[in-house]
Write an enzyme that holds these catalytic residues in place. Sequence first.
Site, PDB file in Angstrom:
ATOM      1  N   HIS A 152       0.830  -1.213  -0.002  1.00  0.00           N
ATOM      2  CA  HIS A 152       0.074  -0.129   0.136  1.00  0.00           C
ATOM      3  C   HIS A 152       0.620   1.064  -0.086  1.00  0.00           C
ATOM      4  CE1 HIS A 152      -3.719   2.035   0.004  1.00  0.00           C
ATOM      5  NE2 HIS A 152      -4.311   1.389   1.183  1.00  0.00           N
ATOM      6  N   ASP A 372      -7.600 -10.342 -17.884  1.00  0.00           N
ATOM      7  CA  ASP A 372      -7.742 -11.399 -18.603  1.00  0.00           C
ATOM      8  C   ASP A 372      -6.495 -11.790 -19.098  1.00  0.00           C
ATOM      9  OD1 ASP A 372      -7.815 -13.275 -20.848  1.00  0.00           O
ATOM     10  OD2 ASP A 372      -9.631 -12.136 -21.760  1.00  0.00           O
TER      11      ASP A 372
END
Length: 437
Positions: A152, A372
């Site tokens: 983060h 994908d």
Amino acid sequence: MTTAMEIGIIARQNIKPSSPTPTHLKTFKLSLLDQMVPPTYIPLLLFYPTSDHHRARQLKKSLSETLTRFYPFAGTIKDNAFIECNDNGACFIEAQVSCLLSHILNEPDHEVLKQLLPINFESPEEGRGCVLHVQANYFKCGAMAIGICLSHKIADAATLTTFIKTWAATASGIGDESVVVPLFNAVSMMPLKDISIAPPAVEIKQHKSVTKRFVFHSSKIAALKAKVTNNSVSAEVEHPTKVETLAALIWKCAMKASRANLGISTRPSALYQNVNIRSRVLPPVPNESIGNFVGSFIARTSEAETELHGLVAELRKGILQFCKNAKRVPLIEDISVILKPQIEAIGLLCRDDVDFYACTSWCRFQVYEAADFGWGKPMWVTSANPTCKNMVILLDTKDGDGIECLVRLTEEDMKVFVCDQELLAYASLNTSIFKTG
């Protein structure tokens, strides 16, 4: 009941960038907002119905190529001030899972699912060596889950999505036009300050808490939005968003649960809402910008106000005021619009006389489309457990029309929350992934 799941590590290696980082890029400075973020990780899980070890080789090769563009992700964080871009690489783990994927997706348990992540993301010490950790999990049925933990300190959810999109486009070989060119311009907008030590942790009372997953299908969301609109007398909520509507409903039902357990009818409450500031500040920040471009606002209720349309109005008022302030002056000249709500939230966390909730939305990041890798979109995308009580994470369903909510409350409040009839009129509790849009 969720089937027991055992994980066996079969390989572990560091994936280095395919080309060495140039000398002049060896030190990457963190921005002020990066410095203010605690040293935790953003967890994400991507599930695919089929897999083989060829795909693992494809993932590793494309990751190496992607790290050349995202070179700080292959480095090491130093002193809460910069990343040493030393090309140590991302940690890549391969693991064998003892059960079938269907056994855990019929009734997902996020306490079980977090075993599919490469590190204990709740422990900043465990993953301190690498900025990026990846775990490819192979199920007995041939399915695969990719667990990703990105520091983060250099990334928000938008950054993680940008990285996944580039990695997936590289893996699938669909052409350079789909590969995102990252922009490392955060420090120029939010210059580094002399914060050599991480901001001190806030001591918060620990409560036994539990996470539950709720699914809101598109038809239920539409009905809930219509209810808000019909009951509202304010033009501000004439067209409530999905996020506003669901955040308000969860907030309302969580407040009711808390008050019921306390045996009281009124109590002040506040909801802390994170905001992607890229399009909201002056000047706008490109979507490809890497780092923590996250602001926030705090919506409040009066002690008695729990009407749904009233809560939506408070959320709308909060975002409108935030946007007005954010466009007042360039961010580099006045960052108070970002920092003030964070400081106020820390104060509220330490109080015992206010119910304080926090909500983060991952909706509109289009992670399904981004992820994908050449073998189709993931069948399910989820984050891991929220780490603290009274936290809510919103994610799109695969069809893009529904929303999944991960809600973490104290055990006592959750027992009441899951029985709330107003909530259950619109939400399904932990629907099977095979029945989710």
